[in-house]
Design a protein around this motif. Structure first.
Motif, short mmCIF file in Angstrom:
data_model
loop_
_atom_site.label_atom_id
_atom_site.label_comp_id
_atom_site.label_asym_id
_atom_site.label_seq_id
_atom_site.Cartn_x
_atom_site.Cartn_y
_atom_site.Cartn_z
N GLY A 20 0.79 -1.23 0.00
CA GLY A 20 0.00 0.00 0.00
C GLY A 20 0.82 1.27 0.00
O GLY A 20 0.27 2.35 0.22
N PHE A 45 -2.77 2.12 3.58
CA PHE A 45 -2.73 2.57 2.18
C PHE A 45 -2.23 4.00 2.07
O PHE A 45 -2.52 4.85 2.91
CB PHE A 45 -4.13 2.48 1.55
CG PHE A 45 -4.71 1.10 1.52
CD1 PHE A 45 -4.29 0.18 0.58
CD2 PHE A 45 -5.66 0.71 2.46
CE1 PHE A 45 -4.82 -1.10 0.56
CE2 PHE A 45 -6.20 -0.57 2.45
CZ PHE A 45 -5.77 -1.48 1.50
N THR A 60 -10.00 -1.95 -2.46
CA THR A 60 -8.98 -2.15 -1.42
C THR A 60 -9.40 -3.28 -0.49
O THR A 60 -10.60 -3.48 -0.22
CB THR A 60 -8.77 -0.88 -0.59
OG1 THR A 60 -10.01 -0.47 -0.01
CG2 THR A 60 -8.21 0.24 -1.46
#
Length: 472
Positions: A20, A45, A60
């Motif tokens: 991420g 992330f 995600t």
């Protein structure tokens, strides 16, 4: 070739990126640009990844990698800073026979990401096989400056016009000729660079009515052996040829530069053995050109220096075939330079003469008296078989027996071999030589050792040729 370069169509294909951070972000951007359906897995992330997820550009999964995330995926990229996690991803992907790339770990990857020059739909990919990514990037930067930005538009408009060309020109070879001619003159690109799309289309349409059926011949000098000594124009014509007729002096490395689907025909010859006679070679040039083909007659050295290029052109003129001549670096220039022997020098040689050891049967005798003058350089092509005659005649007409001579075998090639000696030893020097050999006779040969190649790696003067032998 350690890797097969391919371009993958990833539009709407599910792909997974594990990681991420910033590196993962760069890989995600490339996948999105290719239209992939991207899922990103990571405990945390990068802000830009979250923004893309919020904009519904990607999905995600906020937890550590598990193998079940690979189900249904086409391609996987491991871009974490944890080696164990990256290896886990690679092992799981390989077990499922999925393409996987592990950033900075080519040994774990089944594919690698190249440096890219994007002129969509023209894409140029550069790879070092993971060995030198910085070098690949520098090459990409160089190409970025060379390839115009309108190149993509040129490809796109050509793609839109392909159906029209295919409808008008049925023959595949002639269609290729049409496109080569259109792209080569630069007018189409210039119009698109100025934003004149309508005029560009008009040019493509009008070019359909031009004569593209007639063939042509290019007599191209391939130089003395080193592929890097090819001229730019020679390389361009080799890349456009339908048929290439080549001599035995043309190296395999040079032939590798010819367009891959061109027909390669050996018309080589050496003393006492002609694979194809000269008259048959002349006939073949005419025959292929009359079939509408682009023919390259590829000759070692220069086609107009003992290359019989003039004879071949006479045949083309009589047949009304269009032709052009591309000069090459002749053996005398290339071999002497690589051996450290200047052909002229104010102190030792005020002139240079090129002669051949192979004369046409019934031809005129060489003017040995003129060739025996001191303070001139005599270069003999194809003279090995006549070495005894050359030595005898030069001595007979007054050339000193101590005149320096050099025999350069396979000049400019990696296995170049140079023998140095005296005119009185010419027959002895020639005895062990085989293959293409150039003779240089004259006082300039004495400079061979003095003008040895300077090696910057050792900061010393050394012979460029590891097989330089001085018999004096």
């Amino acid at each position: 070739m350690d890797y097969l370069p391919i371009f993958a169509k990833l539009e709407n294909r599910p792909c997974l990126v594990v990681g991420g951070g910033e590196i993962a972000l760069r890989k995600v951007n490339l996948l999105l640009k290719a239209g992939a359906d991207v899922t990103v897995c990571a405990p945390q992330f990068h802000d830009q990844l979250l923004e893309k997820a919020e904009a519904k550009q990607l999905k995600t999964v906020q937890h550590h990698f598990t193998a079940d995330l690979l189900i249904g995926k086409w391609l996987v990229i491991a871009a974490t800073d944890q080696k164990l996690v990256n290896k886990q991803v690679a092992d799981a992907a390989n077990e499922l026979q999925l393409l996987v790339n592990v950033v900075d770990a080519p040994q774990l990857s089944s594919f690698i990401m190249p440096s890219i020059v994007d002129r969509s739909p023209i894409i140029v990919a550069i790879s070092s096989g993971g060995n030198a990514p910085v070098l690949a990037r520098l090459i990409r930067e160089r190409l970025e400056t060379l390839l115009p930005m309108h190149l993509g538009r040129l490809a796109a408009i050509s793609g839109e016009f392909r159906h029209r060309v295919k409808k008008v020109i049925k023959n595949v070879s002639l269609r290729r000729r049409y496109w080569e001619k259109l792209f080569a003159n630069g007018r189409l690109g210039a119009l698109l660079e100025k934003g004149q799309t309508d005029n560009a289309i008009k040019l493509m349409e009008s070019s359909l009515t031009e004569d593209i059926v007639s063939g042509e011949v290019a007599l191209v000098g391939a130089g003395p052996g080193d592929p890097s000594l090819l001229t730019l124009k020679a390389l361009q014509l080799m890349q456009q040829a339908d048929v290439v007729l080549y001599d035995r002096l043309v190296s395999a490395e040079i032939l590798d530069l010819v367009r891959r689907d061109a027909d390669l025909i050996s018309v080589g010859k050496h003393a006492g053995n002609h694979e194809v006679t000269q008259s048959r070679t002349n006939e073949m040039l005419v025959e292929y050109a009359r079939q509408g083909k682009k023919v390259v007659r590829l000759k070692g050295g220069d086609p107009f220096i003992f290359g019989r290029g003039g004879e071949e052109l006479e045949e083309l003129v009589e047949a009304g075939i269009a032709f052009q001549v591309v000069p090459g670096i002749t053996a005398a220039s290339g071999c002497s330079a690589y051996a450290g022997i200047p052909l002229t020098h104010r102190d030792f040689s005020q002139s240079v003469t090129f002669v051949t050891g192979h004369c046409k049967q019934g031809g005129k005798e060489l003017n040995w008296q003129a060739l025996s003058v001191s303070n001139q350089t005599l270069v003999v092509y194809m003279g090995l078989i006549q070495s005894s005659e050359i030595q005898t005649q030069l001595l007979r007409f007054g050339r000193s027996k101590d005149t320096p001579v050099a025999l350069i075998n396979k000049g400019t090639c990696p296995d170049q071999h140079v023998l140095l000696g005296k005119l009185s030893e010419l027959v002895q020097l020639s005895a062990g030589m085989q293959g293409p050999t150039l003779m240089i006779i004259g006082e300039v040969v004495n400079l061979a050792n003095k003008l040895a190649w300077f090696n910057p790696e050792t900061n010393q003067k050394t012979s460029r040729d590891p097989f330089l032998v001085n018999l004096n």
